[in-house]
Design an enzyme around this catalytic site. Structure first.
Site, PDB file in Angstrom:
ATOM      1  N   SER A   1      12.156  33.439 -35.096  1.00 61.08           N
ATOM      2  CA  SER A   1      12.344  34.428 -36.154  1.00 61.08           C
ATOM      3  C   SER A   1      10.974  34.957 -36.572  1.00 61.08           C
ATOM      4  O   SER A   1       9.945  34.310 -36.318  1.00 61.08           O
ATOM      5  CB  SER A   1      13.039  33.784 -37.366  1.00 61.08           C
ATOM      6  OG  SER A   1      12.965  34.606 -38.508  1.00 61.08           O
TER       7      SER A   1
ATOM      8  N   TYR B   1      13.627  26.782 -43.386  1.00 60.66           N
ATOM      9  CA  TYR B   1      14.020  27.653 -42.269  1.00 60.66           C
ATOM     10  C   TYR B   1      12.784  28.101 -41.502  1.00 60.66           C
ATOM     11  O   TYR B   1      12.745  28.035 -40.258  1.00 60.66           O
ATOM     12  CB  TYR B   1      14.777  28.860 -42.823  1.00 60.66           C
ATOM     13  CG  TYR B   1      15.189  29.872 -41.785  1.00 60.66           C
ATOM     14  CD1 TYR B   1      16.339  29.699 -41.035  1.00 60.66           C
ATOM     15  CD2 TYR B   1      14.426  31.023 -41.569  1.00 60.66           C
ATOM     16  CE1 TYR B   1      16.730  30.639 -40.087  1.00 60.66           C
ATOM     17  CE2 TYR B   1      14.806  31.962 -40.628  1.00 60.66           C
ATOM     18  CZ  TYR B   1      15.960  31.770 -39.888  1.00 60.66           C
ATOM     19  OH  TYR B   1      16.329  32.708 -38.954  1.00 60.66           O
ATOM     20  N   ALA B   2      11.754  28.550 -42.216  1.00 57.12           N
ATOM     21  CA  ALA B   2      10.524  28.998 -41.562  1.00 57.12           C
ATOM     22  C   ALA B   2       9.883  27.874 -40.763  1.00 57.12           C
ATOM     23  O   ALA B   2       9.373  28.093 -39.654  1.00 57.12           O
ATOM     24  CB  ALA B   2       9.546  29.536 -42.606  1.00 57.12           C
ATOM     25  N   ALA B   3       9.906  26.668 -41.312  1.00 55.90           N
ATOM     26  CA  ALA B   3       9.325  25.528 -40.608  1.00 55.90           C
ATOM     27  C   ALA B   3      10.054  25.256 -39.299  1.00 55.90           C
ATOM     28  O   ALA B   3       9.430  24.960 -38.270  1.00 55.90           O
ATOM     29  CB  ALA B   3       9.367  24.287 -41.505  1.00 55.90           C
TER      30      ALA B   3
ATOM     31  N   LYS C   1      11.648  27.441 -37.509  1.00 58.85           N
ATOM     32  CA  LYS C   1      11.413  28.530 -36.564  1.00 58.85           C
ATOM     33  C   LYS C   1      10.017  28.467 -35.962  1.00 58.85           C
ATOM     34  O   LYS C   1       9.818  28.800 -34.790  1.00 58.85           O
ATOM     35  CB  LYS C   1      11.652  29.873 -37.261  1.00 58.85           C
ATOM     36  CG  LYS C   1      13.118  30.105 -37.592  1.00 58.85           C
ATOM     37  CD  LYS C   1      13.989  29.929 -36.358  1.00 58.85           C
ATOM     38  CE  LYS C   1      15.453  30.148 -36.611  1.00 58.85           C
ATOM     39  NZ  LYS C   1      16.281  30.037 -35.390  1.00 58.85           N
TER      40      LYS C   1
END
Length: 263
Positions: free
Chosen positions: A144, A157-159, A161
């Site tokens: 992402s 979520y960022a981690a 991705k």
């Protein structure tokens, strides 16, 4: 002269698309079939997977449906018994919990990591060895824009991705000499079930659209071209890459832009 016209031809190849029941996975399955691949449409929602396979078959393509839950190693193993070793593996599913990082519970943290990061790991661990033994294959998993640009409320979520990208790069380095290519796709804002919460809010929807250089959201089919590219011989020298399909989201910083003379 090289046969450039055949670079995207997937005739005779088999592709497993995990998450094919909806959104980007469904579009990717349809596109791979349109270029000649036999597609196994896998999803935790078996009925949705059957719907995608049925649509592909009605359009003249070849497709089969199966149930696959990335959160379950036995489910992944059962799918492998049916599919064998595909030429192309596409893994799209993700979930998100939109909350401030310090408000995330252990259960929420584990739920996001278990699907987004560990689920992707379960799938590639199952199917990559056969590709390496055969000496060919293309693995495509979804990251992402959040792998590189963050937003409040999407820390876990960022981690996952960012972790997915590094995991795939490691696999690309490990399997490159055995003919297996491994790449990640980083979408921007796409109208899928995952983004329904934002899409349903006019304020959020418009703000996200304005952040992109194209000033709009993407449709799932606009990600399909990158999937076909990475699955095909057109990308035969591409591995360990993170391919952005984000409408220019990561190209601009999003701050106020002074007006420029009309072009």
């Amino acid at each position: 002269m090289h046969d450039y016209r055949s670079m995207f031809d997937l005739t005779g190849r088999e592709a497993l698309v995990v998450g094919a029941g909806s959104g980007i996975g469904r579009a990717g399955a349809e596109a791979l079939a349109a270029f000649g691949a036999r597609v196994f449409c896998a999803d935790v929602d078996a009925e949705a997977a059957r719907g995608t396979a049925r649509e592909i078959s009605e359009a003249g393509g070849r497709a089969e449906a199966l149930e696959l839950d990335m959160r379950s190693t036995p489910s992944v193993e059962a799918a492998a018994e049916r599919v064998g070793t595909p030429d192309v593996l596409v893994c799209t599913p993700s979930i998100n919990v939109r909350k401030p990082l310090l408000k995330i519970t252990d259960e929420e943290f584990d739920r996001v990591v278990d699907l987004n990061l560990k689920g992707t790991f379960r799938v590639i661990r199952q199917f990559a060895p056969g590709m390496a033994e055969r000496g060919s294959g293309s693995i495509i998993a979804f990251s992402s824009i959040r792998a590189q640009t963050v937003e409040p409320g999407q820390g876990v979520y960022a981690a996952t991705k960012a972790g997915t990208v590094q995991m795939l790069r490691a696999l690309a380095a490990e399997l490159g000499e055995r003919g297996v290519r491994v790449n990640a796709i980083a979408p921007g804002i796409v109208e899928t079930p995952l983004t329904a919460q934002i899409k349903d809010s006019p304020e959020w929807y418009d703000a996200y659209a304005r952040k992109t250089a194209l000033a709009r959201w993407a449709k799932p089919h606009e990600l399909a071209g990158m999937i076909v590219y990475l699955a095909s011989d057109a990308s035969s020298y591409v591995t360990g890459a993170l391919m952005f399909v984000d409408g220019g989201w990561t190209a601009a910083d999003g701050r106020f832009v002074p007006p420029l003379p009309a072009i």
